[in-house]
Design a protein around this motif. Structure first.
Motif, PDB file in Angstrom:
ATOM      1  N   TYR A 165     -30.370 -64.900  16.545  1.00  0.00           N
ATOM      2  CA  TYR A 165     -31.430 -65.698  16.245  1.00  0.00           C
ATOM      3  C   TYR A 165     -31.510 -66.939  17.319  1.00  0.00           C
ATOM      4  CZ  TYR A 165     -31.538 -63.284  11.810  1.00  0.00           C
ATOM      5  OH  TYR A 165     -31.543 -62.427  10.854  1.00  0.00           O
ATOM      6  N   GLU A 166     -32.560 -67.400  17.582  1.00  0.00           N
ATOM      7  CA  GLU A 166     -32.750 -68.761  18.371  1.00  0.00           C
ATOM      8  C   GLU A 166     -31.939 -69.721  17.601  1.00  0.00           C
ATOM      9  OE1 GLU A 166     -34.066 -69.066  21.319  1.00  0.00           O
ATOM     10  OE2 GLU A 166     -34.566 -66.987  21.126  1.00  0.00           O
ATOM     11  N   ASP A 167     -31.865 -69.786  16.356  1.00  0.00           N
ATOM     12  CA  ASP A 167     -30.912 -70.981  15.679  1.00  0.00           C
ATOM     13  C   ASP A 167     -29.375 -70.342  15.762  1.00  0.00           C
ATOM     14  OD1 ASP A 167     -29.536 -72.419  13.676  1.00  0.00           O
ATOM     15  OD2 ASP A 167     -31.366 -72.369  12.361  1.00  0.00           O
ATOM     16  N   PHE A 168     -28.664 -71.213  16.475  1.00  0.00           N
ATOM     17  CA  PHE A 168     -27.455 -71.030  16.674  1.00  0.00           C
ATOM     18  C   PHE A 168     -26.742 -70.741  15.070  1.00  0.00           C
ATOM     19  CE2 PHE A 168     -23.034 -72.766  17.338  1.00  0.00           C
ATOM     20  CZ  PHE A 168     -22.519 -71.751  17.914  1.00  0.00           C
ATOM     21  N   ARG A 208     -20.907 -72.503  22.346  1.00  0.00           N
ATOM     22  CA  ARG A 208     -21.562 -71.278  21.587  1.00  0.00           C
ATOM     23  C   ARG A 208     -20.622 -70.108  21.886  1.00  0.00           C
ATOM     24  NH1 ARG A 208     -27.554 -71.034  20.549  1.00  0.00           N
ATOM     25  NH2 ARG A 208     -28.253 -73.172  20.685  1.00  0.00           N
ATOM     26  N   LYS A 266     -27.696 -69.757  12.241  1.00  0.00           N
ATOM     27  CA  LYS A 266     -28.329 -68.688  11.886  1.00  0.00           C
ATOM     28  C   LYS A 266     -27.638 -67.552  12.401  1.00  0.00           C
ATOM     29  CE  LYS A 266     -32.717 -67.086  10.093  1.00  0.00           C
ATOM     30  NZ  LYS A 266     -34.350 -67.382  10.068  1.00  0.00           N
TER      31      LYS A 266
END
Length: 140
Positions: A72-75, A10, A77
């Protein structure tokens, strides 16, 4: 261990995106100012050009930081959000530059690359940082 590897992945993705946005910021300042920005800063040691470019890089860095920090929690996104807000920041800085150019005498870009220090540099740099603060606040 997989958390570390995942975090490194990430960080690499966000770091790469951040670098792309910073390079776009350099290109933007180069387009808005006359001559070659690299020559102005590194060869001619023009402090005006260096100040404007530095403020643009700090501004983009602030937007990217805020976007990642509030991601966001969604990488996926989160990456899209960071790219979108970073690009919006670049567009808004360009618009602000053009507006300042319209409401001030002379050509702002030419003023910013003069050899002698010029107060318009501080106005332009402040404008970049103000745009960054506004975009960053809208993210949070």
């Amino acid at each position: 261990m997989s958390d570390i590897v995942n975090g490194l992945g990430r960080a690499t993705a966000y770091g790469g995106l951040g670098l792309v946005l910073l390079v776009l910021g350099i290109v933007l300042v180069d387009v808005l100012t006359p001559g070659k920005l690299g020559r102005q800063i590194w060869e001619e040691r023009n402090r005006n050009a260096a100040t404007v470019l530095s403020s643009a890089l700090l501004a983009i860095g602030g937007i990217v930081f805020t976007s990642i920090w509030t991601t966001y929690e969604d990488f996926g996104k989160g990456l899209v959000s960071t790219a979108a807000f970073g690009l919006l920041g670049l567009v808004m800085m360009a618009v602000a530059f053009l507006v300042v150019d319209l409401v001030t005498p002379g050509r702002l870009g030419a003023t910013l690359v003069e050899e002698e220090p010029h107060p318009a540099v501080w106005v332009t740099a402040s404008c970049n940082l103000a745009v960054s603060a506004i975009i960053s606040a809208s993210i949070a």
